[in-house]
Motif scaffolding. Structure first.
Motif, short mmCIF file in Angstrom:
data_model
loop_
_atom_site.label_atom_id
_atom_site.label_comp_id
_atom_site.label_asym_id
_atom_site.label_seq_id
_atom_site.Cartn_x
_atom_site.Cartn_y
_atom_site.Cartn_z
N GLU A 242 -46.93 -53.35 -4.25
CA GLU A 242 -45.47 -53.27 -4.12
C GLU A 242 -45.03 -53.81 -2.77
OE1 GLU A 242 -43.31 -52.68 -6.31
OE2 GLU A 242 -44.26 -51.43 -7.84
N GLN A 247 -36.26 -48.17 3.18
CA GLN A 247 -35.45 -47.31 2.31
C GLN A 247 -36.18 -46.91 1.03
OE1 GLN A 247 -32.46 -49.56 0.08
NE2 GLN A 247 -33.00 -51.37 1.26
N ASP A 248 -37.26 -47.59 0.69
CA ASP A 248 -38.01 -47.24 -0.52
C ASP A 248 -39.02 -46.11 -0.27
OD1 ASP A 248 -36.80 -49.36 -1.89
OD2 ASP A 248 -38.28 -50.77 -1.10
N MET A 258 -43.20 -43.37 -2.22
CA MET A 258 -42.19 -44.38 -2.51
C MET A 258 -41.38 -43.94 -3.73
SD MET A 258 -44.37 -47.64 -3.87
CE MET A 258 -45.89 -47.47 -4.81
N ARG A 259 -40.12 -44.38 -3.75
CA ARG A 259 -39.22 -44.04 -4.86
C ARG A 259 -39.42 -45.04 -5.98
NH1 ARG A 259 -35.26 -41.29 -1.43
NH2 ARG A 259 -35.41 -42.48 0.50
N THR A 260 -39.82 -44.56 -7.14
CA THR A 260 -39.99 -45.47 -8.27
C THR A 260 -39.12 -45.01 -9.42
OG1 THR A 260 -41.71 -44.40 -9.58
CG2 THR A 260 -42.44 -45.58 -7.60
N THR A 261 -39.04 -45.87 -10.43
CA THR A 261 -38.23 -45.53 -11.60
C THR A 261 -38.82 -44.36 -12.38
OG1 THR A 261 -39.44 -47.21 -12.78
CG2 THR A 261 -37.34 -47.86 -11.88
N ARG A 262 -40.06 -44.01 -12.08
CA ARG A 262 -40.69 -42.87 -12.76
C ARG A 262 -40.85 -41.68 -11.83
NH1 ARG A 262 -41.27 -44.34 -18.08
NH2 ARG A 262 -41.51 -46.57 -18.17
N MET B 1 -42.57 -48.74 -11.14
CA MET B 1 -41.84 -49.78 -10.43
C MET B 1 -40.92 -49.15 -9.39
SD MET B 1 -39.09 -52.43 -12.06
CE MET B 1 -40.39 -53.53 -12.56
N LEU B 2 -40.80 -49.83 -8.25
CA LEU B 2 -39.88 -49.34 -7.22
C LEU B 2 -38.47 -49.30 -7.78
CD1 LEU B 2 -40.61 -51.21 -3.87
CD2 LEU B 2 -41.01 -48.81 -4.39
N SER B 3 -37.73 -48.27 -7.43
CA SER B 3 -36.35 -48.18 -7.87
C SER B 3 -35.54 -49.38 -7.39
CB SER B 3 -35.72 -46.89 -7.35
OG SER B 3 -36.36 -45.79 -7.90
N ARG B 4 -35.78 -49.77 -6.15
CA ARG B 4 -35.02 -50.89 -5.60
C ARG B 4 -35.33 -52.18 -6.38
NH1 ARG B 4 -36.28 -54.57 -1.99
NH2 ARG B 4 -38.16 -53.44 -1.47
N ALA B 6 -36.14 -52.36 -9.55
CA ALA B 6 -35.41 -52.27 -10.81
C ALA B 6 -33.93 -52.61 -10.58
CB ALA B 6 -35.56 -50.86 -11.39
N GLU B 156 -41.53 -52.61 -17.68
CA GLU B 156 -40.27 -52.15 -17.10
C GLU B 156 -39.41 -53.28 -16.56
OE1 GLU B 156 -41.97 -49.12 -14.36
OE2 GLU B 156 -40.13 -48.09 -14.92
N PHE B 160 -35.49 -53.48 -17.56
CA PHE B 160 -34.34 -53.38 -16.66
C PHE B 160 -33.53 -54.68 -16.64
CE2 PHE B 160 -36.61 -49.67 -14.99
CZ PHE B 160 -35.57 -48.75 -15.07
N ALA B 251 -37.14 -47.13 -23.59
CA ALA B 251 -38.44 -47.59 -23.09
C ALA B 251 -38.68 -47.21 -21.63
CB ALA B 251 -38.54 -49.11 -23.26
N VAL B 252 -37.63 -46.99 -20.87
CA VAL B 252 -37.84 -46.66 -19.45
C VAL B 252 -37.53 -45.20 -19.15
CG1 VAL B 252 -37.36 -49.01 -18.65
CG2 VAL B 252 -35.48 -47.37 -18.79
N ALA B 253 -37.29 -44.41 -20.20
CA ALA B 253 -36.86 -43.02 -20.00
C ALA B 253 -37.70 -42.29 -18.96
CB ALA B 253 -36.93 -42.28 -21.34
N ASN B 254 -37.05 -41.51 -18.12
CA ASN B 254 -37.79 -40.67 -17.18
C ASN B 254 -37.26 -39.24 -17.26
OD1 ASN B 254 -35.47 -40.48 -15.60
ND2 ASN B 254 -36.14 -42.05 -14.13
N PHE B 306 -32.19 -44.24 -12.26
CA PHE B 306 -33.32 -45.16 -12.08
C PHE B 306 -33.26 -46.00 -10.81
CE2 PHE B 306 -32.49 -44.84 -16.67
CZ PHE B 306 -33.72 -44.36 -17.11
#
Lengths: 471, 311
Positions: A242, A247-248, A258-262, B1-4, B6, B156, B160, B251-254, B306
């Protein structure tokens, strides 16, 4: 004073050196038009791929290409192996030095280096005192700038142990050459460099905190407006890790996430491309929004590895550089395989007197400067510039060092006027983990203006592919 | 995946979709300009488009008179206006650049080349080349979507990207329709939109032939609107966009996205099980307002769940 420089490809008289005979013969067969066409093809490709860098001080967001020269710089294998041995030795000693400075400080007690030069140095980080780092490695990635003097022997001009950059150009230049001139690669045994990202990832994993079996490695970038952003994105992609910004990341209970979508994910190794000052606003510059509050605490607790370590600047500072040969003797008990460039330290009264008397022959650099900014090249300077530097040196001698004006070696380069010699240097990248590894070659920078000695990309320098032949 | 990451992917595809949709909106006006019409009708048409884009105030801050030329320049080339085509292409590229390590180099190079070429398009462009410019925007959008679909792994990153594409397209399709139904002066229905305007709209949406095949009947405002809202098998239709939104959100549900998914489902159900006649009874302008508000709400929830989660 003017010595004719060593040419990498041609002997005096204009005949090619033995290792370049074949290439030179090929080059002579190429028409100017063909070479010019190849060069514009390369420019167009670099633009499309977005291999650009931002120039500070110009309009924000300005992106420029680093000019690429289509004539390679060629190093024969036996010369490379001597250079390689010297680099390995030097980086071993530098790592030993940093470890010593942040622990027992034996070298200061032995009086090899004056203690105040280290401990009063702005790059010395007292926060690192007594901190254990995995494997005792501090400078995991080192970019050592080497040049050839007029006699043709390599010497070290500068050690870069903080966040050395340029390796992406080494890799992209090679890809470009293979694309432009595939026939040359079929004819020459050119040592490959594309394994660098694998070596780097292996190296970063090997220094993960103890007990972590499958470490998560990230690359920390200041963001897309940083001049080296292309390289950050490129390396992260090549290693499959990554690419994060401050900020992550966040710290919770002495662990870095780290901030992830999961949801949150733990981070074990940070390959940072951010200076010490910006890493943690709680410990260093409080106005930094690029870093991660609390990172230093996690680091000191041994829950994350930062590469390069914090505080490596104490070993690549220009005021420490003159002592590297002594470090090699002190820690390794060996004679240095690579020489330094003669350096006068202007806080030393004797050195200062000499430099002031010989200023028009010398190069003066700021101790904390980088990028070719704020330096004086005596032979090229005007009387006003010389007077200005004399005044500056008298006012703050401790801020400067001086070196002889080197007749940097030249290599044939494709210029507007055809193939002509231009001055070059070389930055090989030395990786230290469980072992020390170097991919054969490095980044060759070239001063594109005729007679110029400044190879920095911010000052009109370009790059070349670097071939180690016959490995 | 990093939120940023996405977040950048989501906006990358939203901006690209927006650029394409703007090109289609302008294209509809260009096509209509070939039909003889009174100048008030031309101005009213552009006015309706600017209002539906929420860009009327910005336009009149920069232009005194609303003409076909000034509206074109503003929506296509204005580099001070973040909602212009060239600025959307730039924003798509900047978002792509921020994640160039995550997307494939094919995709990045496509976005980058689009941006580099867009720099040469300015208001100085002659009238005769303007149609080609709009074609070029559509072509680059098609190309980018093709490269996305052909090179991104089904993970993902793709989800997104798709969420961004379809939320933006649903929004744009309703704005295109809305601008034909609403009287830009007041708030009632706009009755003067001529039949030719609806045919032109279909052509600009690349949906004219489809309409003929599906309806085998004359073009009326109701039929066009019904088709672009209710058909689940048309890529341009709102119903289809909500289908895709549902699938990709699933598909990306959290752990915190249940409510967002439920609301997307609720909105989808109105199209899946609802009747067009009921939307008409509600009043189409009101219906569009309501729908766009729900879509904005969904966008905000997706961001919270997300893209920019609080830790």
């Amino acid at each position: 004073m003017r010595v004719s420089p060593y040419d990498e490809m041609l002997q005096s008289g204009g005949t090619p050196r033995p290792h370049c005979r074949d290439y030179w013969g090929w080059l002579e067969e190429q028409s100017q038009e063909c070479l010019a066409r190849k060069r514009s093809e390369a420019d167009a490709l670099f633009h499309r791929v977005g291999i650009t860098f931002a120039v500070y001080g110009e309009n924000s967001g300005t992106e420029r290409l680093i000019p690429f020269d289509i004539i390679p710089r060629v190093i024969p294998a036996e010369e490379w192996s001597r250079l390689e041995a010297g680099l390995v030795q030097r980086v071993r000693a530098l790592n030993a030095f940093i470890g010593d400075i942040y622990h027992g400080q034996e070298i200061l007690r032995a009086g090899v280096i004056p203690a105040e030069r280290v401990l009063c140095n702005a790059q010395y980080r007292p926060e690192m005192q007594g901190v254990e780092v995995p494997g005792g490695i501090y400078a995991h990635i080192a970019g050592i700038d080497v040049v050839r003097d007029a006699s043709g022997s390599f010497c070290v001009l500068e050690d870069n142990l903080r966040v050395p950059s340029g390796v992406s150009y080494m890799l992209e230049n090679r890809k470009m050459m293979m694309r432009l001139f595939p026939e040359l690669f079929a004819r020459h045994p050119i040592a490959p460099v594309e394994q660098y990202p694998d070596l780097l990832l292996e190296n970063l994993k090997s220094v993960a905190p103890q007990g972590v079996s499958d470490p998560t490695v990230v690359l920390l970038t200041p963001g897309m407006y940083n001049s080296a952003y292309f390289e950050h994105a490129f390396l992260a992609q090549q290693m499959g890790i990554e690419l994060v910004e401050g900020q992550d990341l966040y710290v919770l209970d002495d662990v870095l996430y780290m901030r992830t979508t999961r949801g949150p994910r733990r981070v074990d190794v940070v390959y940072r491309r951010l200076d010490d000052d910006f890493l943690d606003p709680l410990s260093f510059r409080p106005d930094s929004t690029l870093g991660v509050p609390g990172l230093l605490t996690v680091y000191r607790a041994g829950h994350v590895t930062i590469a390069n370590a914090i505080g490596t600047g104490v070993a690549d500072d220009k005021s420490i550089y003159p002592y590297v040969p002594q470090m090699i003797r002190f820690y390794l008990g060996q004679a240095p395989l690579l020489e330094n460039v003669r350096t006068w330290i202007l806080s030393d009264p004797q050195d200062k007197a000499y430099v002031l008397a010989h200023l028009p022959e010398l190069v003066v650099k700021e101790v904390h400067g980088a990028g070719g900014y704020g330096m004086l090249i005596g032979p090229a300077a005007t009387a006003t510039q010389l007077d200005d530097f004399r005044a500056r040196i008298r006012a703050h001698p401790e801020r400067y060092i001086a070196q002889p004006t080197l007749a940097l070696s030249t290599s044939p380069t494709f210029s507007a006027a055809g193939v002509a010699p231009r001055h070059i240097d070389l930055r090989p990248f030395v990786l230290s983990g469980r072992e020390v590894a170097i991919v054969p070659g490095g980044l060759t920078r070239v001063a594109l203006r005729e007679g110029s000695l400044i190879v920095n990309s911010s000052q009109g320098g370009g790059t070349k592919d670097t071939w180690v032949l016959g490995c | 995946m990093l939120s940023r990451t996405a977040d950048h992917l989501y906006w990358m595809s939203r901006y690209l979709e927006r650029a394409e949709s703007l090109a289609r909106m302008i294209d509809a006006h260009q096509r209509l300009s070939l039909v003889p019409r009174p100048p008030e009708a031309v101005a009213q048409g552009w006015q309706a488009t600017l209002v539906s884009l929420g860009a009327a105030a910005a336009f009149f801050g920069r232009h005194e008179a609303l003409t076909a030329r000034s509206a074109f320049d503003f929506l296509a080339f204005d580099r001070q206006h973040g909602g212009s085509i060239v600025q959307c292409l730039r924003a798509a590229r900047e978002n792509g650049r921020a994640v160039r390590g995550t997307i494939t180099s094919d995709l990045w190079e496509t976005l980058n080349a689009t941006y580099l070429e867009s720099v040469s398009f300015t208001p100085a462009m002659p009238e005769s080349a303007r149609g080609e410019f709009l074609e070029w925007v559509k072509y680059r959008a098609h190309l980018t979507r093709g490269v996305t679909s052909a090179t991104l792994p089904r993970d993902e990153a793709l989800h997104f990207t798709r969420i961004g594409t379809f939320i933006e397209r649903a929004d744009n399709t309703t704005r295109l329709l809305e601008s034909r139904w609403r009287d830009p002066g007041g708030h009632g229905e706009r009755l003067r939109a001529e039949a030719s305007e609806w045919a032109v709209l279909l052509r600009a949406m690349s949906a004219f032939e489809i309409f003929r095949r599906l309806y085998r009947d004359s073009v009326t405002p109701q039929r066009v609107t019904e088709m672009l809202l209710m058909r689940d098998d048309l890529p341009q239709s709102v119903h289809h966009c909500l289908d895709e939104l549902q699938t990709n959100l699933a598909a990306v549900a959290n752990s915190r996205s249940d409510e967002t998914h439920r609301r997307a489902g609720e909105l989808h159900a109105r199209f899946h099980f609802g009747r067009f006649e009921d939307f008409c009874a509600e009043g189409l302008p009101q219906f569009f307002d309501h729908f766009q508000a729900r879509l904005r709400e969904l966008g905000a929830r997706i961001a919270d769940d997300f893209l920019v989660p609080a830790s």
